[in-house]
Structure formats: C-alpha cells, structure tokens
Design an enzyme around this catalytic site. Structure first.
Site, PDB file in Angstrom:
ATOM      1  N   HIS A 188      35.561  39.581  38.240  1.00  0.00           N
ATOM      2  CA  HIS A 188      35.089  38.872  39.427  1.00  0.00           C
ATOM      3  C   HIS A 188      36.039  37.708  39.664  1.00  0.00           C
ATOM      4  O   HIS A 188      36.116  36.781  38.861  1.00  0.00           O
ATOM      5  CB  HIS A 188      33.656  38.368  39.243  1.00  0.00           C
ATOM      6  CG  HIS A 188      33.097  37.711  40.473  1.00  0.00           C
ATOM      7  ND1 HIS A 188      32.346  38.406  41.407  1.00  0.00           N
ATOM      8  CD2 HIS A 188      33.199  36.439  40.935  1.00  0.00           C
ATOM      9  CE1 HIS A 188      32.009  37.580  42.381  1.00  0.00           C
ATOM     10  NE2 HIS A 188      32.504  36.380  42.119  1.00  0.00           N
ATOM     11  N   CYS A 189      36.779  37.766  40.763  1.00  0.00           N
ATOM     12  CA  CYS A 189      37.818  36.768  41.026  1.00  0.00           C
ATOM     13  C   CYS A 189      37.207  35.539  41.682  1.00  0.00           C
ATOM     14  O   CYS A 189      36.645  35.625  42.783  1.00  0.00           O
ATOM     15  CB  CYS A 189      38.897  37.364  41.928  1.00  0.00           C
ATOM     16  SG  CYS A 189      40.256  36.225  42.273  1.00  0.00           S
ATOM     17  N   PRO A 190      37.315  34.356  41.053  1.00  0.00           N
ATOM     18  CA  PRO A 190      36.750  33.153  41.673  1.00  0.00           C
ATOM     19  C   PRO A 190      37.547  32.663  42.864  1.00  0.00           C
ATOM     20  O   PRO A 190      37.020  31.926  43.700  1.00  0.00           O
ATOM     21  CB  PRO A 190      36.788  32.128  40.522  1.00  0.00           C
ATOM     22  CG  PRO A 190      37.897  32.588  39.643  1.00  0.00           C
ATOM     23  CD  PRO A 190      37.900  34.081  39.726  1.00  0.00           C
TER      24      PRO A 190
END
Length: 356
Positions: A188-190
C-alpha cells in the site's frame, strides 16, 4: 357490382370497400408503434433506475466517473504527490529552462517528460489495482480450513479471508487500509494513497523510473544554469564564484535541492523494484516469504520473462465491473472465471473449486 378501374398502368385500383378499411389499418399500425415506443421508454426508465454496481461496493474507496476511476481511501496524498512533482517542474520550465542557451530543446524534452511522470502517477492512483469481489457472509459455524495447490511443483497455501469471505487466489492479500483483497498485492503506497497490485504495478514502476530520470534531468540543467551564470559574471568582471552565481539564480537552488531530497529515495525504490521484477517477487513476498533464502519461488519465470509479463502483457480486466447496470451482477459476489483464462483447481477432498 362495381368494377375495378385501371389506373393506366395495368394495375387495378383499390375498391371503395378496401379504401374504407385502409384508415383502420393505419390506425392499428400507429397504435402498435405508440405501444412499442411507450414500452421502450418504460424499459429505458427502468434501466436508469437500476443503480450501477459501484454504488453497492463496500470498500473504502473514492469512485469517480461511474466506476471507471477507483482511488484509494487516502486520495489526498495523490494530490499532494501530484503537486510535489508539478510545482518544481513548473518552476524549472518557467524560470530555469528558458534561460539556458539550448532553451527550446530543454523546454520540449522537460515538458514531455513532466507530462509522462504525472500521467504515470495518475494511472497508478486511479486504475483499480486488482480488487477481488466479496462473497456473502458464511453461516455461523462454517469451517474454512486452508487449502493447498501446486504451482510449478511448489506447494502453495490458499487462505480464507474472513473480511471478504472468499478463498484468496495465489499472491492475493488483504489490505487493511483499503479493506479489500488485492490480486498480486505488492504494497500500500502512502505517496499514491492506494494499493499497488496486479493491474497498476507496471504504471507504478514506470512512474519510479521516470521520476528518477526527471530528478537527474532537472538537477543537471539547473547546475548548468549556475555554470552559465558564472561565465556571465566573469564577462562582467564580477566575482564568478559558485556561491555568488547560485545566489543570483534562486529558482536554480529550488530545482537542485528538491531533486536531491527526493531523487535518491525514488531512485532507490526504482532499483529495488527492478530487482523484485527480475526475481519474480512482490514487496510483500520478499519480506514475508523470503523466496531467496528458501530457493523455491513458484512465480519466477526467469528475468527476461518476468520483465515481459510485467510491462508487455495486457492489463487484465477488472473483476468488479463497477460501471455495470446489470441487475443480476453484484460486486459482492464471487467473480466468474472468464473463458480462455488459466484455471487453477484446488482440491477440497470432495471435489474441486476453480479459482482465477
């Protein structure tokens, strides 16, 4: 008895009795057309009343354009990343590139490259990453033991997701932030605010490559402007020190500091994901399963085939069909296996279950 009259062409005319029936026939046909038009309008209105399936979706996502754009729950971070790239790029194109001796070439190349970076960013954040449709909640007491399949002569465990109520396909994992099971889950890319999965991974990697090159491009030509300012100060018999020339060009300072701050980080990620692609892994698998130590990676096809399948294979169709108005389709039902796809059979002791 009245005779038929010839119209001069050898064809008898319609009798008075037939002529008297003609208006009734026309009226019948007109009534039939009106009925069909009314039924068509009713069908159209009924179809419009049927909600598109994205309105029944229970994930924590922002859905736009009637389900064709799916963004993660932290979609404001996508806007922040967009501005962090567009703002320095605009400063470079507007205040640095036009002062260079080869300004036209630099402006053209820089504009195209900046556009491609922003395009890859938007595709990464707006393309549905590979969410799996949910199933109905199981009745109390239902047993969902882990199952196993064999891929490339390697035993792979298939687990049941208690949130989505499905057996997750291989390489699929549940993201707690998006609250969805994601096919070929990477992370999950912030910075993008969404999951990176099977359908948007190539855009994410291309984004890393392009931003790394853009940082180097902006830093190099900003430094060239400082050297060019040194030459101009030398021609004016002024102090041609590097610091004095740097102070004279504040936009060049901005366009050198920002690439230095972010370029090494993005470049490191680009190198890391190049390694992951070459070895047939995802970020999640590299930290959790550690195939390199075990020496048994069932998804490694060789470096060349791994890169080919990542960048050149067609993007698989979304399993959600969020834009559909089909009343019989629901995004919470398990998706059917499309014809022509590879099917993996999972033994449950009694029969088999097909997973995509």
């Amino acid at each position: 008895m009245e005779e038929r009259q010839d119209d001069g062409c050898g064809t008898p005319c319609v009798s008075e009795m037939e002529e008297s029936c003609a208006p009734e026939v026309v009226a019948t046909r007109s009534l039939h057309k009106t009925t069909l038009a009314t039924e068509t309008r009713r069908t159209t209105k009924a179809q419009k009343k049927i909600k598109r399936s994205y309105r029944r979706w229970k994930g924590d996502n922002l859905i736009l354009c009637k389900g064709r754009i799916v963004m993660g729950p932290n979609y404001f971070t996508l806007l922040t990343s967009f501005l962090l790239i567009a703002a320095p790029g605009g400063v470079f194109l507007g205040l640095v590139a036009n002062k260079l001796t080869m300004s036209n070439v630099v402006l053209a190349v820089g504009s195209i490259w900046l556009f491609l970076c922003l395009l890859m960013l938007c595709l990464t954040g707006m393309v549905e990453p590979g969410y799996q449709p949910r199933a109905k909640k199981l009745p109390p007491g239902a047993v969902t033991p882990p199952r196993r399949i064999t891929i490339q002569q390697v035993d792979v465990q298939i687990k049941f997701c208690d949130t989505c109520h499905i057996y997750r396909p291989p390489r699929c994992s549940h993201c707690s932030l998006c609250d969805n099971c994601v096919d070929t889950f990477d992370h999950h890319c912030p910075w993008v605010g969404c999951c990176i999965g099977r359908r948007n991974y190539r855009f994410f990697v291309l984004f890393l490559y392009m931003v790394t090159l853009l940082c180097g491009f902006v830093f190099a030509f900003s430094l060239l402007l400082v050297f060019q300012t040194q030459d101009k100060r030398r021609d004016r018999d002024q102090d041609a020190g590097f610091f004095n020339a740097l102070v004279e060009e504040p936009p060049a300072i901005v366009c050198m500091v920002i690439p230095l701050l972010f370029g090494w980080f993005v470049g490191g990620l680009a190198v890391f994901h190049t390694y992951l692609i070459a070895t047939g892994q995802t970020t999640y698998e590299s930290f959790r399963y550690q195939y390199k130590k075990k020496g048994t990676n069932p998804y490694d096809k060789g470096a060349l085939m791994n890169f080919k399948s990542t960048f050149f294979a067609p993007v698989p169709a979304s399993k959600l069909r969020l834009w559909s108005r089909d009343p019989h389709y629901h995004p919470l039902r398990p998706h059917f296996v499309p014809p022509g796809t590879i099917r993996r059979r999972i033994s449950n002791g009694k029969g088999t279950e097909v997973l995509d």
